[in-house]
Design a protein around this motif. Structure first.
Motif, PDB file in Angstrom:
ATOM      1  N   LEU A   1       0.647  -1.132   0.018  1.00 49.45           N
ATOM      2  CA  LEU A   1       0.038  -0.028   0.229  1.00 49.45           C
ATOM      3  C   LEU A   1       1.040   1.325   0.174  1.00 49.45           C
ATOM      4  O   LEU A   1       0.403   2.419  -0.668  1.00 49.45           O
TER       5      LEU A   1
ATOM      6  N   GLN B   1       4.213   3.089  -4.210  1.00 50.91           N
ATOM      7  CA  GLN B   1       3.542   3.953  -5.257  1.00 50.91           C
ATOM      8  C   GLN B   1       3.550   3.368  -6.698  1.00 50.91           C
ATOM      9  O   GLN B   1       2.792   3.511  -7.449  1.00 50.91           O
TER      10      GLN B   1
ATOM     11  N   HIS C   1       3.802   0.169  -7.362  1.00 50.47           N
ATOM     12  CA  HIS C   1       3.014  -0.972  -7.247  1.00 50.47           C
ATOM     13  C   HIS C   1       1.315  -0.385  -7.386  1.00 50.47           C
ATOM     14  O   HIS C   1       0.538  -0.988  -8.311  1.00 50.47           O
ATOM     15  N   LEU C   2       1.127   0.640  -6.858  1.00 41.94           N
ATOM     16  CA  LEU C   2      -0.365   1.192  -6.782  1.00 41.94           C
ATOM     17  C   LEU C   2      -0.415   1.698  -8.440  1.00 41.94           C
ATOM     18  O   LEU C   2      -1.808   1.488  -8.676  1.00 41.94           O
ATOM     19  N   GLN C   3       0.288   2.357  -8.941  1.00 40.18           N
ATOM     20  CA  GLN C   3       0.155   2.780 -10.170  1.00 40.18           C
ATOM     21  C   GLN C   3       0.050   1.826 -11.247  1.00 40.18           C
ATOM     22  O   GLN C   3      -0.978   1.824 -12.089  1.00 40.18           O
TER      23      GLN C   3
ATOM     24  N   ALA D   1      -3.508  -0.334 -10.570  1.00 38.49           N
ATOM     25  CA  ALA D   1      -4.311   0.314 -10.342  1.00 38.49           C
ATOM     26  C   ALA D   1      -5.793  -0.311 -10.904  1.00 38.49           C
ATOM     27  O   ALA D   1      -6.785  -0.273 -10.021  1.00 38.49           O
TER      28      ALA D   1
ATOM     29  N   TRP E   1      -6.426  -2.932  -8.075  1.00 39.07           N
ATOM     30  CA  TRP E   1      -6.681  -2.715  -6.834  1.00 39.07           C
ATOM     31  C   TRP E   1      -8.046  -1.806  -6.734  1.00 39.07           C
ATOM     32  O   TRP E   1      -8.947  -1.958  -5.689  1.00 39.07           O
ATOM     33  N   ASN E   2      -8.307  -1.183  -7.936  1.00 37.06           N
ATOM     34  CA  ASN E   2      -9.519  -0.393  -7.960  1.00 37.06           C
ATOM     35  C   ASN E   2     -10.903  -1.030  -8.461  1.00 37.06           C
ATOM     36  O   ASN E   2     -11.671  -0.324  -8.977  1.00 37.06           O
TER      37      ASN E   2
END
Length: 262
Positions: free
Chosen positions: A105, A108, A110-112, A115, A118-119
């Motif tokens: 989490l 960044q 990884h989150l990008q 996405a 995760w979303n």
């Protein structure tokens, strides 16, 4: 002792209350912890999303967090009663097991890159369900190995259920102390890991994975195993009789994803 280390250690001990002896021996022997995540993917869209996320976001982020290698596998013969995909994570500490989600989490990149996964909205989830099992590596094989590396490699995931904690420990003893792991290696049943389940389903159980360069190697190795004189001697010992220490065996043949690190 730092508070974070204490909480992680206490949490693992609580999860594995029936395995306290094994847990106590883990730290000085630097035994791995293995997390096996099993996903149910219902649609081709979920499969494609899963592949993209694992390849581009999850595995690189796990590696940055010190979790490696990461294996991703799919059943050779899909079965509606089994998972659609398997992800094997090798951890070297309890902190790694309990801290990975928070590290992901905070990552960044990884989150990008992840996405879309995760979303994913509730109306179109990334997967139907996920189940996680946690294992402590056997003393007789304390760290993961990657015996098969070729493009045609195949793996076996085998789960041995026991009727009680006592008999489960007896089966572990059979591998660790009585020589079954040694016999496996001699006949070409190449281990990736051996683990005692400390959280998950079908407990008590031990679970292990074998790797082969090609399917024919797997078949030939099992043919050599049966008549091996040391195995014949071991299997005839009353204390290790299957009917006394086993109550179920699950065997799953797996093919690795092209991006799998195992």
């Amino acid at each position: 002792m730092q508070r974070r280390h204490f909480l992680a250690t206490a949490g693992l001990a609580a999860l594995g209350a029936t395995s306290s002896t094994a847990w106590a021996a883990a730290a000085p022997q630097k035994r791995d912890y293995y997390e096996l995540r099993m996903f149910i993917l219902e649609t081709e869209e979920q499969r494609q999303l899963f592949d993209g996320y694992m390849k581009d976001a999850f595995i690189p982020a796990c590696n940055r967090a010190g979790v490696q290698p990461v294996g991703v596998f799919f059943p050779e013969k899909p079965d509606p009663k089994l998972a659609s995909a398997y992800v094997l994570l090798r951890h070297t500490s309890a902190e790694s097991v309990f801290g990975l989600t928070q590290k992901l989490l905070r990552d960044q990149e990884h989150l990008q890159k992840g996405a879309a996964y995760w979303n994913a909205p509730a109306s179109a989830p990334a997967f139907k369900r996920m189940e996680t099992w946690l294992f402590l590596a056997f003393a007789g094989m304390p760290q993961i190995e990657t015996p098969a590396k070729g493009p045609d490699r195949v793996f076996q995931l085998r789960i041995y259920e026991s009727p009680s904690v006592k008999t489960g420990q007896k089966k572990i003893e059979m591998f660790n102390d009585a020589g079954e792991i040694k016999i496996f290696r001699e006949v070409g049943l190449n281990p990736v890991f051996f683990g005692e389940a400390i959280a998950g389903a079908k407990m008590p159980n031990l679970t292990y994975m074998l790797g082969f360069e090609k399917p024919s190697d797997m078949a030939e190795a099992w043919k050599r195993f049966g008549p091996h004189p040391e195995w014949q001697k071991l299997r005839k010992m009353p204390e290790y009789a299957d009917k006394e220490i086993l109550c179920g065996i699950t065997n799953i043949v797996l093919k690795p994803a092209p991006y799998s690190q195992i």
